[in-house]
Motif scaffolding. Structure first.
Motif, short mmCIF file in Angstrom:
data_model
loop_
_atom_site.label_atom_id
_atom_site.label_comp_id
_atom_site.label_asym_id
_atom_site.label_seq_id
_atom_site.Cartn_x
_atom_site.Cartn_y
_atom_site.Cartn_z
N ASP A 108 0.85 -1.20 0.00
CA ASP A 108 0.00 0.00 0.00
C ASP A 108 0.89 1.25 0.00
OD1 ASP A 108 0.16 1.18 2.95
OD2 ASP A 108 0.08 -1.01 3.12
N ASP A 109 0.32 2.38 -0.41
CA ASP A 109 1.11 3.61 -0.57
C ASP A 109 1.78 4.08 0.71
OD1 ASP A 109 0.78 3.85 -3.29
OD2 ASP A 109 -0.92 5.22 -3.16
N ALA A 110 1.09 4.00 1.84
CA ALA A 110 1.68 4.47 3.10
C ALA A 110 2.90 3.63 3.48
CB ALA A 110 0.63 4.43 4.22
N THR A 111 2.78 2.32 3.36
CA THR A 111 3.91 1.43 3.68
C THR A 111 5.04 1.65 2.68
OG1 THR A 111 2.41 -0.20 4.63
CG2 THR A 111 4.61 -0.98 4.01
N TRP A 112 4.70 1.83 1.41
CA TRP A 112 5.70 2.05 0.38
C TRP A 112 6.51 3.30 0.67
CZ3 TRP A 112 5.29 4.97 -4.64
CH2 TRP A 112 6.32 4.63 -5.52
N LYS A 113 5.84 4.39 1.02
CA LYS A 113 6.55 5.64 1.33
C LYS A 113 7.42 5.50 2.57
CE LYS A 113 3.35 8.50 -1.20
NZ LYS A 113 2.18 9.32 -1.21
N LEU A 114 6.95 4.75 3.56
CA LEU A 114 7.74 4.48 4.75
C LEU A 114 8.98 3.66 4.38
CD1 LEU A 114 8.03 4.72 7.82
CD2 LEU A 114 6.61 2.66 8.02
N SER A 117 11.49 5.95 2.71
CA SER A 117 12.11 6.82 3.70
C SER A 117 13.16 6.08 4.52
CB SER A 117 11.02 7.40 4.62
OG SER A 117 11.59 8.16 5.64
N ASP A 161 2.20 -5.93 4.63
CA ASP A 161 1.45 -5.22 5.66
C ASP A 161 2.33 -5.13 6.89
OD1 ASP A 161 -0.39 -4.06 7.33
OD2 ASP A 161 -1.76 -5.77 7.35
N ASN A 163 1.60 -3.58 9.61
CA ASN A 163 0.81 -3.36 10.83
C ASN A 163 0.72 -4.60 11.67
OD1 ASN A 163 0.31 -0.71 10.09
ND2 ASN A 163 -1.44 -1.31 8.86
#
Length: 163
Positions: A108-114, A117, A161, A163
């Motif tokens: 997912d985009d949030a995990t990808w950006k993390l 980073s 994932d 989380n």
């Protein structure tokens, strides 16, 4: 005869993590173009990146087939960013009589950006290994090259994932 597991996924999606998991489950050899590029050139191919990358992928694709024909399972971290690439490599191994599967490593985009980073931080600290820094310009180029696979293009969906 061994089988070939081809990993499909964007940069920083978790392909290397997943390949290690598969290696242990399948007693497989991992072949990584990123690792080879780092070991051979220390990621210093500069303006010849595209030429070198194409030649390396062609060579490793052939070697992966030879390893599978010799009886070992292989996890090939190729990326397979385009529909054309996915079909061509599947056809190549089929022609050789080698069973292959495409595993799509979906993030997912949030995990990808993390992930990006964290990768950039490791690279800046000198702990990036074979990774290179992903700046905005390079990310824009890479995102423009990515073609999301349809369900008919992969055999296994692995969702990342954290989380």
């Amino acid at each position: 005869m061994g089988k070939v597991i081809l990993l499909c996924g964007k940069i920083c999606s978790g392909k290397s993590y997943y390949s290690r998991k598969l290696r242990d489950e399948l007693k497989a050899v991992i072949i990584s173009p990123d690792e080879a590029t780092y070991d051979l050139l220390n990621n210093e191919q500069g303006e010849f990146y595209d030429i070198f990358s194409k030649r390396l992928i062609k060579y490793l694709t052939k070697k992966v087939g030879e390893i599978a024909q010799a009886g070992a399972n292989v996890v090939f971290e190729r990326g397979l960013w385009s529909k054309t690439e996915r079909q061509e490599v599947r056809d190549y191994y089929k022609k050789l009589g080698i069973y292959c599967e495409i595993h799509y490593v979906c993030v997912d985009d949030a995990t990808w950006k993390l992930n990006i980073s964290e990768r950039n931080k490791r690279v800046q600290e000198g702990n990036g290994g074979s990774d290179f820094y992903l700046d905005e310009g390079l990310m824009g180029k890479l995102e423009s090259l990515w073609e999301e696979p349809g369900e008919e293009e992969y055999d296994v969906l692995y969702k990342v994932d954290r989380n």
